[in-house]
Design an enzyme around this catalytic site. Structure first.
Site, PDB file in Angstrom:
ATOM      1  N   HIS A   1     -26.331  -5.743  16.525  1.00  0.00           N
ATOM      2  CA  HIS A   1     -25.330  -4.969  17.268  1.00  0.00           C
ATOM      3  C   HIS A   1     -25.863  -3.574  17.565  1.00  0.00           C
ATOM      4  O   HIS A   1     -25.755  -3.076  18.690  1.00  0.00           O
ATOM      5  CB  HIS A   1     -24.035  -4.796  16.455  1.00  0.00           C
ATOM      6  CG  HIS A   1     -23.281  -6.046  16.194  1.00  0.00           C
ATOM      7  ND1 HIS A   1     -22.853  -6.372  14.933  1.00  0.00           N
ATOM      8  CD2 HIS A   1     -22.843  -7.030  17.004  1.00  0.00           C
ATOM      9  CE1 HIS A   1     -22.172  -7.512  14.981  1.00  0.00           C
ATOM     10  NE2 HIS A   1     -22.159  -7.938  16.226  1.00  0.00           N
TER      11      HIS A   1
ATOM     12  N   LYS B   1      -5.503 -12.067  11.242  1.00  0.00           N
ATOM     13  CA  LYS B   1      -6.609 -12.611  10.457  1.00  0.00           C
ATOM     14  C   LYS B   1      -7.086 -11.591   9.434  1.00  0.00           C
ATOM     15  O   LYS B   1      -7.144 -10.402   9.701  1.00  0.00           O
ATOM     16  CB  LYS B   1      -7.779 -12.994  11.370  1.00  0.00           C
ATOM     17  CG  LYS B   1      -7.512 -14.212  12.211  1.00  0.00           C
ATOM     18  CD  LYS B   1      -8.762 -14.626  12.928  1.00  0.00           C
ATOM     19  CE  LYS B   1      -8.526 -15.913  13.704  1.00  0.00           C
ATOM     20  NZ  LYS B   1      -9.736 -16.324  14.404  1.00  0.00           N
TER      21      LYS B   1
ATOM     22  N   ARG C   1     -27.991 -13.469  22.371  1.00  0.00           N
ATOM     23  CA  ARG C   1     -29.107 -13.864  21.516  1.00  0.00           C
ATOM     24  C   ARG C   1     -29.865 -15.061  22.053  1.00  0.00           C
ATOM     25  O   ARG C   1     -30.985 -15.310  21.642  1.00  0.00           O
ATOM     26  CB  ARG C   1     -28.593 -14.166  20.106  1.00  0.00           C
ATOM     27  CG  ARG C   1     -28.006 -12.942  19.423  1.00  0.00           C
ATOM     28  CD  ARG C   1     -27.323 -13.308  18.142  1.00  0.00           C
ATOM     29  NE  ARG C   1     -26.054 -13.976  18.448  1.00  0.00           N
ATOM     30  CZ  ARG C   1     -25.103 -14.215  17.566  1.00  0.00           C
ATOM     31  NH1 ARG C   1     -25.278 -13.893  16.307  1.00  0.00           N
ATOM     32  NH2 ARG C   1     -23.987 -14.795  17.925  1.00  0.00           N
TER      33      ARG C   1
ATOM     34  N   SER D   1     -22.846 -11.612  11.966  1.00  0.00           N
ATOM     35  CA  SER D   1     -22.039 -11.043  10.881  1.00  0.00           C
ATOM     36  C   SER D   1     -21.669 -12.096   9.852  1.00  0.00           C
ATOM     37  O   SER D   1     -21.763 -11.862   8.650  1.00  0.00           O
ATOM     38  CB  SER D   1     -20.778 -10.392  11.449  1.00  0.00           C
ATOM     39  OG  SER D   1     -21.102  -9.300  12.270  1.00  0.00           O
TER      40      SER D   1
END
Length: 163
Positions: free
Chosen positions: A21, A45, A95, A132
């Protein structure tokens, strides 16, 4: 194109921010007068870090970049975020093929809905496997992730996952 073309938005959940990031944000800061790192999150969440903690970790991680700011937006459409901060460009780090295939339909829809253009910036291939969720997983098992996250993120991440 709608919005200021000299300002871009880099959206994400950043739970936590990775060096992948940070690479994209750093490179964006060389291309745009202002970069808004937009923390988007679902209030329903439970994340590893609270939205406020994530925002603080992002701010510490980008503190060396004078034209970058972080801002939290909760559950929002990214095109609404672009309108709110008057950004004409949505910048997404990709990516590989899977990211491109996922991002392209959204980029086309965003442009159709609002005129906001999406720039897909290929990530550094040395960091392309960083995510992550994967970093959280391996850190929770005691693996060394110090090369995978910005320095301000490392200790809070280890304390949260191992504590």
């Amino acid at each position: 194109m709608s919005g200021n073309p000299r300002r871009c938005v880099c959206p994400g959940s950043y739970d936590p921010m990775t060096n992948g990031h940070l690479d994209v944000v750093t490179r964006a800061s060389a291309l745009y007068e202002e970069v808004v790192v937009a923390l988007l999150y679902n209030p329903d969440k439970q994340g590893t870090f609270s939205p406020q903690e994530r925002l603080e970790l992002i701010e510490k991680s980008v503190a060396h970049l004078p034209n970058v700011r972080a801002e939290g937006f909760g559950r929002a459409l990214v095109v609404d975020v672009c309108e709110q901060v008057d950004a004409g460009v949505l910048l997404k780090g990709i990516r590989g093929d899977a990211d491109y295939d996922y991002e392209l339909p959204m980029a086309l829809m965003n442009r159709e809905m609002t005129g906001v253009e999406t720039l897909m910036l290929p990530g550094d291939p040395r960091l392309g496997h960083y995510s992550s969720s994967l970093i959280r997983l391996i850190a929770s098992h005691g693996a060394d992730v110090s090369a995978m996250v910005p320095e301000p993120v490392l200790q809070p991440l280890l304390e949260r996952l191992r504590g």
